[in-house]
Structure formats: structure tokens, C-alpha cells
Design an enzyme around this catalytic site. Structure first.
Site, PDB file in Angstrom:
ATOM      1  N   HIS A  94      -5.011   4.652  40.542  1.00  0.00           N
ATOM      2  CA  HIS A  94      -4.423   5.915  40.997  1.00  0.00           C
ATOM      3  C   HIS A  94      -2.987   5.671  41.459  1.00  0.00           C
ATOM      4  O   HIS A  94      -2.689   4.626  42.037  1.00  0.00           O
ATOM      5  CB  HIS A  94      -5.262   6.501  42.142  1.00  0.00           C
ATOM      6  CG  HIS A  94      -4.864   7.903  42.458  1.00  0.00           C
ATOM      7  ND1 HIS A  94      -3.782   8.195  43.250  1.00  0.00           N
ATOM      8  CD2 HIS A  94      -5.380   9.095  42.055  1.00  0.00           C
ATOM      9  CE1 HIS A  94      -3.650   9.520  43.322  1.00  0.00           C
ATOM     10  NE2 HIS A  94      -4.602  10.080  42.607  1.00  0.00           N
ATOM     11  N   GLU A 166      -2.274  11.440  34.803  1.00  0.00           N
ATOM     12  CA  GLU A 166      -1.775  12.136  35.985  1.00  0.00           C
ATOM     13  C   GLU A 166      -0.284  11.852  36.155  1.00  0.00           C
ATOM     14  O   GLU A 166       0.094  10.804  36.713  1.00  0.00           O
ATOM     15  CB  GLU A 166      -2.505  11.641  37.236  1.00  0.00           C
ATOM     16  CG  GLU A 166      -3.996  11.865  37.211  1.00  0.00           C
ATOM     17  CD  GLU A 166      -4.584  11.890  38.621  1.00  0.00           C
ATOM     18  OE1 GLU A 166      -5.215  12.882  38.965  1.00  0.00           O
ATOM     19  OE2 GLU A 166      -4.391  10.910  39.369  1.00  0.00           O
ATOM     20  N   GLY A 172      -0.344  16.572  43.903  1.00  0.00           N
ATOM     21  CA  GLY A 172      -0.202  17.122  45.242  1.00  0.00           C
ATOM     22  C   GLY A 172       1.079  17.913  45.454  1.00  0.00           C
ATOM     23  O   GLY A 172       1.424  18.242  46.582  1.00  0.00           O
ATOM     24  N   SER A 213      -2.269  18.758  40.544  1.00  0.00           N
ATOM     25  CA  SER A 213      -2.175  20.153  40.978  1.00  0.00           C
ATOM     26  C   SER A 213      -3.016  21.116  40.130  1.00  0.00           C
ATOM     27  O   SER A 213      -2.601  22.237  39.849  1.00  0.00           O
ATOM     28  CB  SER A 213      -0.707  20.606  41.009  1.00  0.00           C
ATOM     29  OG  SER A 213       0.025  19.832  41.939  1.00  0.00           O
TER      30      SER A 213
HETATM   31  P1  PGA Z   1      -3.962  16.941  43.265  1.00  0.00           P
HETATM   32  O1  PGA Z   1      -4.333  15.392  43.132  1.00  0.00           O
HETATM   33  O2  PGA Z   1      -4.972  17.725  42.475  1.00  0.00           O
HETATM   34  O3  PGA Z   1      -4.012  17.232  44.725  1.00  0.00           O
HETATM   35  O4  PGA Z   1      -2.585  17.098  42.679  1.00  0.00           O
HETATM   36  C1  PGA Z   1      -4.790  14.853  41.915  1.00  0.00           C
HETATM   37  C2  PGA Z   1      -5.085  13.397  42.083  1.00  0.00           C
HETATM   38  O5  PGA Z   1      -4.393  12.720  42.857  1.00  0.00           O
HETATM   39  O6  PGA Z   1      -5.996  12.863  41.461  1.00  0.00           O
END
Ligand code: PGA
Length: 251
Positions: A94, A166, A172, A213
């Protein structure tokens, strides 16, 4: 062909009792669900209790990290074998672990191997920074993370691996990537890289998620892209209504 997977990454949120109350609502919400797989990844401290709570539910349980070591003098660490007592999956690579804990592709590669050896399915996260995207380097960054993170990994069965794309700038931030760009990137970069590692047949069967997000309002756009097989959800997985709303969009 590929069954959608909606995964929730709770990050460092929810005490055990808060987790139990969220999971009770999710269990009710997914009762008759068969067309989508659902995975939640709570903190380690809740795994044992949630594993008991989920015993007759289709909801799968994952960890957010494991050690690359098998056992021994590694204070504060949790091994793959320990997590595998409760979990089928583990999030690895991650961007928060890469950024805040200095995890390199080489370390992530050791963790992928440790997970597979313990019988767990890695959810390997890859994604570019904003500057890398703006300079046109996203494709090479992502291909490089996949090649290094998966180097030497033997994958006899496509169900033993999940990839989550991602983009770091979308996590976020409330700024999600466009669904079309994401579909193109998965089809044009991620799947061909997996094909280079394990061949075309396996690469066509591996589930590749989008994360960054995702919410009940934008999820459908991603799921209509044939290359996107679900979502890795952070913030919106902390509320039963939001997470169930996203799951509903995938059905
Ligand atoms: P988020 O995070 O949906 O809050 O953007 C995704 C993630 O970190 O896996």
C-alpha cells in the site's frame, strides 16, 4: 468472467467493538449476495473476533500487512502464519506503507512470497505519484512496481493474487482517477505486465481493482469498465451505508 471483488481497507480505524458493530451491519447488508465477493481488512487487533462473527457470512477477512519473516525476534511484527489463522487475504505494498514505513519493492516481494507460502492471497497495491503521472511516467512506474514486487513469484492459480491499482494522488484526496483512463491503464499496462510474468491465460483471470476515493456516487463508472474488477475502498469502507452502497453498484 472475473467475479467482482469489493475490498475495504479500514487502515488504523475502529476499535474492536466499533469493528463488531460495523460488521454486524455489513453481514445483514450482504446476506443474499452471490455475484460479488466482499473483503474487509480491519486492524490486527480485531481479526480474531471478526473471524468468529463472520463464520457463516460470505464476507472475507484480510490483514493490512505482514512481516517478511517467518518467526523470531522481530518485536512488534505479525507473521503470515499468525495472520493466516484468521485471514484469507493481505494488503501488501500500500502506498502508505511505501511512503511512511519505507517499504521498497524488494521488501514487498518478500512479503508477497511470505503470504503465498502461508496460504494467503496478496492484494498487491501499485500506483504512481502525481508528478510521475504529470511527467508521463505512470506506465513505467506501475510496470516496474509489478515486475519487482512479483519477481520470482510462482503463481499456479490466478485466484491466488489480486492487484489493486491505486494512483497515490487519488488516495484519501477526494480526487478519483477517470474510469476510462483507469480501464486503459489496466488493459494497456497492468494486464500485459502480468502476462509477461505468468502468461496470457493467467493474466486474463487475475482480478485487478481500482482504489482511490471510491464512493457510492462514483463507483458505478469504474465498474462499467470491463478491465476493472472491483475496488479497494478506504474512507468509504468505514461506514456501512457507504460500503454497502459501493457493493450494490458492483452487483
Ligand atoms: P480511499 O483509500 O478510498 O480513502 O481513497 C483507498 C486506499 O487507500 O486503499
Amino acid at each position: 468472467m472475473r467475479k467482482p471483488l469489493i475490498a475495504g481497507n479500514w487502515k488504523m480505524n475502529k476499535t474492536e467493538s466499533e469493528g463488531i458493530s460495523l460488521v454486524r451491519k455489513l453481514i445483514q447488508g450482504v446476506k443474499s449476495l452471490t455475484t460479488v465477493d466482499v473483503l474487509i481488512c480491519p486492524p490486527f487487533t480485531s481479526l480474531s473476533q471478526l473471524n468468529k462473527l463472520l463464520v457463516s457470512s460470505p464476507i472475507l477477512l484480510g490483514a493490512q500487512n505482514i512481516s517478511e519473516h517467518k518467526s523470531g525476534a522481530f518485536t512488534g511484527e505479525i507473521s503470515a502464519d499468525m495472520a493466516a489463522e484468521f485471514c484469507t487475504h493481505v494488503i501488501l505494498g500500500h502506498s502508505e506503507r511505501r511512503a511512511f514505513y519505507g517499504e521498497t519493492d524488494e521488501l514487498i516481494n518478500l512479503k508477497v512470497t511470505a503470504a503465498l507460502n502461508a496460504g494467503m492471497i496478496p492484494v498487491l497495491c501499485v500506483g504512481e505519484q502525481l508528478e510521475e503521472r504529470e511527467s508521463g511516467g505512470a506506465a513505467s512506474v506501475i510496470a516496474g512496481q509489478l515486475q519487482a514486487g512479483l519477481e520470482g513469484v510462482h503463481l499456479p492459480d490466478p485466484d491466488l493474487m489480486v492487484i489493486a491499482y491505486e494512483p497515490v494522488w487519488a488516495i484519501g484526496s477526494g480526487l478519483s482517477a477517470s474510469a476510462e483512463d483507469t480501464g486503459d491503464l489496466i488493459g494497456g499496462v497492468i494486464r500485459p505486465t502480468l502476462s509477461g510474468l505468468w502468461g496470457e491465460i493467467i493474466s486474463q483471470k487475475i482480478r485487478i481493482l481500482y482504489g482511490g476515493s471510491v464512493n457510492p456516487g462514483n463507483a458505478r463508472g469504474f465498474f462499467t469498465q470491463s478491465e476493472i474488477d472491483g475496488a479497494l475502498v478506504g474512507g468509504a469502507s468505514l461506514s456501512a451505508d457507504n460500503f454497502l452502497g459501493i457493493i450494490e453498484q458492483a452487483t
